[in-house]
Write an enzyme that holds these catalytic residues in place. Structure first.
Site, PDB file in Angstrom:
ATOM      1  CG  HIS A 143      54.441 104.705  50.665  1.00  0.00           C
ATOM      2  ND1 HIS A 143      53.095 105.010  50.839  1.00  0.00           N
ATOM      3  CD2 HIS A 143      54.836 105.369  49.557  1.00  0.00           C
ATOM      4  CE1 HIS A 143      52.704 105.818  49.870  1.00  0.00           C
ATOM      5  NE2 HIS A 143      53.730 106.057  49.082  1.00  0.00           N
ATOM      6  CG  LEU A 149      59.530  95.982  48.410  1.00  0.00           C
ATOM      7  CD1 LEU A 149      58.378  95.073  48.042  1.00  0.00           C
ATOM      8  CD2 LEU A 149      60.379  95.355  49.505  1.00  0.00           C
TER       9      LEU A 149
END
Length: 311
Positions: free
Chosen positions: A70, A128
């Site tokens: 990210h 995730l």
């Protein structure tokens, strides 16, 4: 080492020094291990004949693994991801492992993909669960690199290896490996949060799996943004149910603002982010191998069909 390699005359391996011999052996083992999957089976080898003599076949390089993080303003985040990728390289010698970020850190994903030119790559999200970045941002970046033959792997979670990493971090933070009396204990699984219902479903599934790993101790998902409950609200709800020994499991790949806020809200033990836990490195390679073989369950596929690399 293959049978043909072991049958070569001893003179073909000059023994100038012990160091040279060890280097030669390491290179040969690395070449062999690069064709072995995590389950011990040999991955199919792709061949090409262009530019070779008629009838001769040369082995192509394995597609590059591009880990997609990210990004974070916390300098520890980049260092943590780099350490994780070093573990991946140790597990799969010879594999081209690269890094691209969605935002905030260099290299950004478009630049990382541009650097691969017209090769083959598997993009493995260091995320995730399913959400906007997995469903939109990563496919868009791959589509903007039309010369690259790209496959997009599923996000890291849910998966049992991810649960093992969560459990390991909890134990490191003081959670007893064998809970004698769990009636007053509970865990809050602190996640980033997303408005995407698939992302929330993935987090809930991980919470159930972690609860099973902890022997039935309740695990409640909580979020730093976008959805409820927050970590403090989840802690208070558990206390109202008589669960006063509450630990916080950090459902974050690397340190950052959300992970720090979740840890600060913990009334007891606060686990570190998943980071470079050995199970995380194994999981990255597992997702990479899944994407290459097309073995992803339907609900885990996160790719545009036209971006799949042809075998």
């Amino acid at each position: 080492m293959t049978e043909s390699a072991s049958a070569q005359p001893r003179e073909s391996l000059p023994l100038d020094s012990t160091a040279q011999l060890l280097t030669r052996i390491t290179a040969q083992l690395g070449a062999q291990l690069s064709h072995v999957s995590l389950n011990g089976t040999r991955r199919p080898m792709h061949h090409r004949t262009g530019g070779s003599a008629p009838g001769a076949a040369t082995t192509t390089r394995a597609p590059a693994l591009v880990a997609v993080a990210h990004g974070s303003r916390d300098p520890q985040a980049l260092r943590t991801v780099m350490k994780l990728l070093d573990r991946v390289r140790e597990l799969r010698p010879g594999l081209d492992v690269r890094l691209g970020h969605i935002e905030l850190n260099e290299p950004l994903l478009p630049a990382a993909l541009s650097g691969l030119g017209s090769g083959d790559a598997v993009l493995v999200p260091l995320l995730l669960g399913r959400g906007h970045h997995v469903k939109r941002d990563i496919p868009a970046a791959a589509a903007a690199a039309p010369a690259l033959r790209a496959t997009i792997a599923a996000p890291l979670g849910p998966h049992r290896l991810l649960v093992e990493a969560l459990y390991g971090r909890l134990v490191e933070a003081g959670w007893p490996a064998e809970e004698a009396d769990s009636r007053g204990s509970a865990v809050v699984l602190a996640a980033a949060g997303s408005r995407d219902p698939d992302s929330a479903a993935d987090t809930r599934r991980t919470a159930r799996m972690l609860s099973e790993r902890l022997g039935g101790v309740p695990v409640v998902p909580a979020y730093a943004s976008a959805t409820a409950p927050t970590v403090p609200v989840a802690v208070r709800a558990l206390a109202a149910r008589g669960r006063h020994r509450v630990a916080v499991a950090s459902y974050f790949t690397a340190p950052g603002r959300f992970a720090a806020a979740a840890a600060a809200a913990a009334p007891g033990a606060a686990a570190a982010p998943l980071g470079a836990h050995p199970a995380m490195a194994r999981l990255l390679l597992h997702r990479y191998d899944q994407a290459l073989t097309g073995a992803l369950p339907a609900h885990e596929v996160a790719t545009n069909d036209h971006l799949l690399a042809s075998a």
